[in-house]
Scaffold this motif. Structure first.
Motif, PDB file in Angstrom:
ATOM      1  N   ALA A  97       0.837  -1.210   0.000  1.00 44.20           N
ATOM      2  CA  ALA A  97       0.000   0.000   0.000  1.00 44.20           C
ATOM      3  C   ALA A  97       0.869   1.255   0.000  1.00 44.20           C
ATOM      4  O   ALA A  97       0.585   2.229  -0.710  1.00 44.20           O
ATOM      5  N   LEU A  98       1.926   1.249   0.779  1.00 39.57           N
ATOM      6  CA  LEU A  98       2.859   2.380   0.795  1.00 39.57           C
ATOM      7  C   LEU A  98       3.520   2.552  -0.569  1.00 39.57           C
ATOM      8  O   LEU A  98       3.652   3.669  -1.075  1.00 39.57           O
ATOM      9  N   ALA A  99       3.933   1.449  -1.169  1.00 38.66           N
ATOM     10  CA  ALA A  99       4.576   1.510  -2.475  1.00 38.66           C
ATOM     11  C   ALA A  99       3.609   1.992  -3.553  1.00 38.66           C
ATOM     12  O   ALA A  99       4.030   2.621  -4.532  1.00 38.66           O
ATOM     13  N   ALA A 100       2.319   1.722  -3.361  1.00 35.79           N
ATOM     14  CA  ALA A 100       1.305   2.168  -4.325  1.00 35.79           C
ATOM     15  C   ALA A 100       0.930   3.630  -4.124  1.00 35.79           C
ATOM     16  O   ALA A 100       0.199   4.199  -4.945  1.00 35.79           O
ATOM     17  N   GLY A 101       1.402   4.235  -3.037  1.00 35.93           N
ATOM     18  CA  GLY A 101       1.040   5.611  -2.741  1.00 35.93           C
ATOM     19  C   GLY A 101      -0.322   5.755  -2.096  1.00 35.93           C
ATOM     20  O   GLY A 101      -0.850   6.862  -1.979  1.00 35.93           O
ATOM     21  N   GLU A 102      -0.903   4.634  -1.640  1.00 34.33           N
ATOM     22  CA  GLU A 102      -2.202   4.665  -0.955  1.00 34.33           C
ATOM     23  C   GLU A 102      -1.970   4.924   0.527  1.00 34.33           C
ATOM     24  O   GLU A 102      -2.109   4.025   1.365  1.00 34.33           O
ATOM     25  N   LEU A 103      -1.632   6.157   0.854  1.00 35.23           N
ATOM     26  CA  LEU A 103      -1.153   6.450   2.205  1.00 35.23           C
ATOM     27  C   LEU A 103      -2.263   6.385   3.248  1.00 35.23           C
ATOM     28  O   LEU A 103      -2.025   5.939   4.375  1.00 35.23           O
ATOM     29  N   ALA A 104      -3.466   6.835   2.917  1.00 36.18           N
ATOM     30  CA  ALA A 104      -4.574   6.761   3.887  1.00 36.18           C
ATOM     31  C   ALA A 104      -4.912   5.307   4.190  1.00 36.18           C
ATOM     32  O   ALA A 104      -5.143   4.936   5.349  1.00 36.18           O
ATOM     33  N   ARG A 105      -4.932   4.472   3.150  1.00 37.10           N
ATOM     34  CA  ARG A 105      -5.211   3.056   3.372  1.00 37.10           C
ATOM     35  C   ARG A 105      -4.073   2.403   4.150  1.00 37.10           C
ATOM     36  O   ARG A 105      -4.304   1.554   5.029  1.00 37.10           O
ATOM     37  N   ALA A 106      -2.846   2.789   3.853  1.00 36.82           N
ATOM     38  CA  ALA A 106      -1.705   2.262   4.612  1.00 36.82           C
ATOM     39  C   ALA A 106      -1.821   2.645   6.080  1.00 36.82           C
ATOM     40  O   ALA A 106      -1.545   1.839   6.972  1.00 36.82           O
ATOM     41  N   ALA A 107      -2.264   3.884   6.356  1.00 38.93           N
ATOM     42  CA  ALA A 107      -2.445   4.335   7.738  1.00 38.93           C
ATOM     43  C   ALA A 107      -3.503   3.496   8.441  1.00 38.93           C
ATOM     44  O   ALA A 107      -3.345   3.125   9.610  1.00 38.93           O
ATOM     45  N   ASP A 108      -4.583   3.162   7.734  1.00 36.51           N
ATOM     46  CA  ASP A 108      -5.624   2.296   8.307  1.00 36.51           C
ATOM     47  C   ASP A 108      -5.035   0.933   8.682  1.00 36.51           C
ATOM     48  O   ASP A 108      -5.270   0.417   9.778  1.00 36.51           O
ATOM     49  N   LEU A 109      -4.263   0.372   7.757  1.00 37.03           N
ATOM     50  CA  LEU A 109      -3.697  -0.960   7.984  1.00 37.03           C
ATOM     51  C   LEU A 109      -2.676  -0.950   9.123  1.00 37.03           C
ATOM     52  O   LEU A 109      -2.614  -1.884   9.930  1.00 37.03           O
ATOM     53  N   ILE A 110      -1.877   0.114   9.180  1.00 37.97           N
ATOM     54  CA  ILE A 110      -0.882   0.213  10.258  1.00 37.97           C
ATOM     55  C   ILE A 110      -1.580   0.311  11.608  1.00 37.97           C
ATOM     56  O   ILE A 110      -1.159  -0.331  12.582  1.00 37.97           O
ATOM     57  N   GLU A 111      -2.656   1.099  11.679  1.00 38.55           N
ATOM     58  CA  GLU A 111      -3.388   1.219  12.936  1.00 38.55           C
ATOM     59  C   GLU A 111      -3.920  -0.141  13.385  1.00 38.55           C
ATOM     60  O   GLU A 111      -3.827  -0.501  14.560  1.00 38.55           O
ATOM     61  N   LEU A 112      -4.445  -0.915  12.452  1.00 34.41           N
ATOM     62  CA  LEU A 112      -4.967  -2.244  12.796  1.00 34.41           C
ATOM     63  C   LEU A 112      -3.856  -3.215  13.177  1.00 34.41           C
ATOM     64  O   LEU A 112      -4.078  -4.146  13.950  1.00 34.41           O
ATOM     65  N   ALA A 113      -2.656  -2.991  12.628  1.00 31.88           N
ATOM     66  CA  ALA A 113      -1.530  -3.887  12.906  1.00 31.88           C
ATOM     67  C   ALA A 113      -0.767  -3.508  14.168  1.00 31.88           C
ATOM     68  O   ALA A 113       0.068  -4.297  14.640  1.00 31.88           O
ATOM     69  N   LEU A 114      -1.028  -2.335  14.728  1.00 36.87           N
ATOM     70  CA  LEU A 114      -0.259  -1.845  15.876  1.00 36.87           C
ATOM     71  C   LEU A 114      -0.168  -2.839  17.036  1.00 36.87           C
ATOM     72  O   LEU A 114       0.937  -3.098  17.534  1.00 36.87           O
ATOM     73  N   PRO A 115      -1.268  -3.427  17.513  1.00 33.40           N
ATOM     74  CA  PRO A 115      -1.151  -4.332  18.671  1.00 33.40           C
ATOM     75  C   PRO A 115      -0.240  -5.521  18.410  1.00 33.40           C
ATOM     76  O   PRO A 115       0.609  -5.856  19.247  1.00 33.40           O
ATOM     77  N   THR A 116      -0.400  -6.155  17.246  1.00 31.39           N
ATOM     78  CA  THR A 116       0.405  -7.347  16.935  1.00 31.39           C
ATOM     79  C   THR A 116       1.869  -7.003  16.738  1.00 31.39           C
ATOM     80  O   THR A 116       2.765  -7.683  17.272  1.00 31.39           O
ATOM     81  N   ILE A 117       2.133  -5.939  15.975  1.00 33.30           N
ATOM     82  CA  ILE A 117       3.514  -5.549  15.703  1.00 33.30           C
ATOM     83  C   ILE A 117       4.203  -5.096  16.985  1.00 33.30           C
ATOM     84  O   ILE A 117       5.379  -5.409  17.230  1.00 33.30           O
ATOM     85  N   SER A 118       3.487  -4.367  17.835  1.00 30.97           N
ATOM     86  CA  SER A 118       4.070  -3.920  19.099  1.00 30.97           C
ATOM     87  C   SER A 118       4.349  -5.096  20.025  1.00 30.97           C
ATOM     88  O   SER A 118       5.378  -5.131  20.704  1.00 30.97           O
ATOM     89  N   LEU A 119       3.430  -6.071  20.044  1.00 34.93           N
ATOM     90  CA  LEU A 119       3.603  -7.238  20.905  1.00 34.93           C
ATOM     91  C   LEU A 119       4.842  -8.036  20.501  1.00 34.93           C
ATOM     92  O   LEU A 119       5.559  -8.576  21.358  1.00 34.93           O
ATOM     93  N   SER A 120       5.112  -8.085  19.205  1.00 33.90           N
ATOM     94  CA  SER A 120       6.301  -8.796  18.726  1.00 33.90           C
ATOM     95  C   SER A 120       7.543  -7.911  18.750  1.00 33.90           C
ATOM     96  O   SER A 120       8.619  -8.353  18.339  1.00 33.90           O
ATOM     97  N   ARG A 121       7.373  -6.669  19.225  1.00 30.79           N
ATOM     98  CA  ARG A 121       8.480  -5.717  19.412  1.00 30.79           C
ATOM     99  C   ARG A 121       9.231  -5.418  18.116  1.00 30.79           C
ATOM    100  O   ARG A 121      10.440  -5.181  18.109  1.00 30.79           O
TER     101      ARG A 121
END
Length: 219
Positions: A97-121
């Motif tokens: 999504a970032l590579a496609a320039g879909e930044l708002a959609r990338a922001a949505d996906l990052i927000e949803l991924a925050l708990p899992t990515i943070s938990l795995s440090r």
């Protein structure tokens, strides 16, 4: 040749992903043919489900794609991102999504991924994504702002942490003053569960920030 160019943006390939990106239905046959022809295709498992192109070959293909068909690059990334999102593989969905320039959609996906990515440090990975987003996009999202503050602290980058937390607090105050069930204009929340945790999470991060300064009383 068309198949090679349409799939060279992928770090790893499988038939369903290649079909989704190219709009074809013969990716399995194409991958089998490429492997038999020894065309720089490397199998990644014993069952021949996943492959990758040899890195130098992929680099040549990507250069050629950008030079000859630059208008197609974003669309190919967009389709790859959508396929990964449907499969629940958010890191790959975010990257494309970032590579496609879909930044708002990338922001949505990052927000949803925050708990899992943070938990795995995986804070370095997360911070790299966040730095690619426009500041105004982040500031409209209290969950993302808070995640940005926490990620920056975890990576030892304290500059900007206070502002991120202030943005989150401002939205919390605005939301608290809004009529029941009303969403303040301009505020974007994708992960409602994480938003409900912010009134407790923001002070905890502020306490961590105070400890980092050596201010035990404030913490």
């Amino acid at each position: 040749r068309a198949f090679l160019l349409e799939t060279c943006l992928l770090d790893r390939l499988c038939a369903p992903l290649c079909n989704a990106v190219t709009g074809r239905d013969d990716a399995k046959e194409k991958l089998t043919s490429l492997e038999r022809s020894n065309l720089f295709l490397v199998p990644l498992d014993d069952t021949r489900q996943w492959y990758r192109y040899h890195q130098l070959f992929a680099d040549v293909l990507r250069t050629h794609l950008h030079e000859t068909q630059p208008g197609r690059v974003a669309g190919l990334h967009r389709r790859a991102s959508a396929w990964y999102e449907r499969g629940g593989e958010r890191p790959d969905a975010i990257r494309h999504a970032l590579a496609a320039g879909e930044l708002a959609r990338a922001a949505d996906l990052i927000e949803l991924a925050l708990p899992t990515i943070s938990l795995s440090r995986q804070f370095t990975l997360l911070l790299g994504w966040l730095k690619l987003l426009p500041d105004e996009l982040v500031r409209a999202r209290p969950v993302l702002s808070t995640g940005y503050a926490l990620t920056s602290m975890a990576c030892g980058e304290m500059e900007g942490v206070k502002q991120r937390l202030s943005d989150a607090e401002r939205w919390l105050e605005t939301a608290a003053a809004a009529p029941e069930h009303a969403r303040p204009a301009g505020m974007v929340v994708v992960d409602e569960a994480e938003f409900r945790r912010l009134p407790g999470r923001v002070p905890l991060i502020q306490a961590g920030q105070a400890l980092a300064r050596g201010d035990v009383a404030a913490a």
